[in-house]
Scaffold this active site. Structure first.
Site, PDB file in Angstrom:
ATOM      1  N   ASP A 224     -16.786  -2.738  -6.478  1.00  0.00           N
ATOM      2  CA  ASP A 224     -17.948  -2.056  -5.922  1.00  0.00           C
ATOM      3  C   ASP A 224     -17.620  -0.567  -5.893  1.00  0.00           C
ATOM      4  O   ASP A 224     -16.462  -0.161  -6.028  1.00  0.00           O
ATOM      5  CB  ASP A 224     -18.220  -2.589  -4.520  1.00  0.00           C
TER       6      ASP A 224
ATOM      7  N   ASP B 229     -19.790   2.252  -3.722  1.00  0.00           N
ATOM      8  CA  ASP B 229     -20.095   2.935  -2.469  1.00  0.00           C
ATOM      9  C   ASP B 229     -19.456   2.248  -1.274  1.00  0.00           C
ATOM     10  O   ASP B 229     -19.643   1.042  -1.053  1.00  0.00           O
ATOM     11  CB  ASP B 229     -21.616   3.020  -2.284  1.00  0.00           C
TER      12      ASP B 229
END
Length: 261
Positions: free
Chosen positions: A20, A22
């Site tokens: 991922d 953010d």
């Protein structure tokens, strides 16, 4: 420190690793708060409105856009948020100002986004071991590409999949499937590294039966139940040490015992 919940998941190297972006590669909250403060200051000064009026209009705009667009990349668009915010205030779409506020937000956001220590070192270690990597991230491709370039990671990851490309935000299976199609891993032992218990942990486990590692820091809630990760870690250096322990062998018991030190 790393805490392993399922030692059997960490007996061998992964065949591929998904990341991922953010709040996983960097802390999102500080960058977002700085970006919003810059936009808030510009808007209240330009239109002679108070902070409370700005906040109410922005919150309403964001709620409306997300409600209309659901789990798509565009539902995260700051440009759409600011356009609708200006309309709610009674100023019309104000296209030029909406664009200016969006640029103010992202310029300030990026200047306050700091990559976590150890990210590049971990990616170097994975590359040296021949393990393919991919970013799987929500939001539009342009801004997520800008983040990757800003952090100097454009030559570290093999592939990137955004929810704009896949048509869906995580935890929908589409972005996960596309990432695996791109990476073409030699086996099914996949790792997913993220911060969100629902979108990253549950999504990767249900779609790929992936081994899930949750990045924990201030503001992150560790997943429980079906969102419980196979491991949690605070520092990317913990994952570098975990790979070293797997490389030197000794079985899952040794990995688990060493990882908790």
């Amino acid at each position: 420190m790393i805490s392993i919940n399922d030692a059997q998941r960490f007996g061998t190297f992964p065949d591929a690793v998904l990341f991922d972006t953010d709040n996983t590669l960097y802390s999102y909250a500080e960058a977002h708060e700085a970006g919003m403060e810059a936009v808030r200051a510009k808007a209240t000064r330009t239109f002679a409105i108070d902070v409370a009026t700005f906040d109410r209009a922005f919150d309403s705009a964001r709620y409306q856009v997300k409600g209309r667009l659901k789990h798509t990349a565009a539902s995260h668009s700051r440009l759409l948020y600011f356009q609708r915010m200006l309309e709610i205030i009674g100023l019309g779409s104000q296209v030029l100002m909406a664009l200016d506020l969006e640029q103010t937000y992202w310029r300030t956001f990026l200047s306050n986004a700091i990559l976590f220590d150890g990210v590049k070192e971990l990616l170097d270690d994975l590359r040296l071991r021949g393990i393919p990597t991919a970013v799987i991230t929500d939001l539009t491709a342009q801004i997520q590409f800008r983040k990757i370039v800003y952090f100097g990671l454009d030559h570290y990851f093999d592939y990137i999949v955004t929810s704009e490309e896949s048509g869906y935000d995580k935890p929908h299976e589409a972005p996960f499937r596309i990432a695996v199609e791109k990476m073409q891993p030699k086996g099914a032992n996949l790792w997913m590294i993220g911060d969100n218990p629902e979108t990253d942990v549950r999504g990767a486990r249900k779609c790929l039966n992936a081994t899930t590692l949750q990045k924990v820091h201030k503001g992150v809630v560790v997943g429980a139940g079906e969102d419980r990760p196979d491991a949690t870690f605070a520092d990317f250096a913990d994952l570098i040490r975990l790979l070293e322990r797997i490389e030197h062998g000794g079985g899952t018991e040794r990995v688990a015992a060493g990882a908790r030190q």
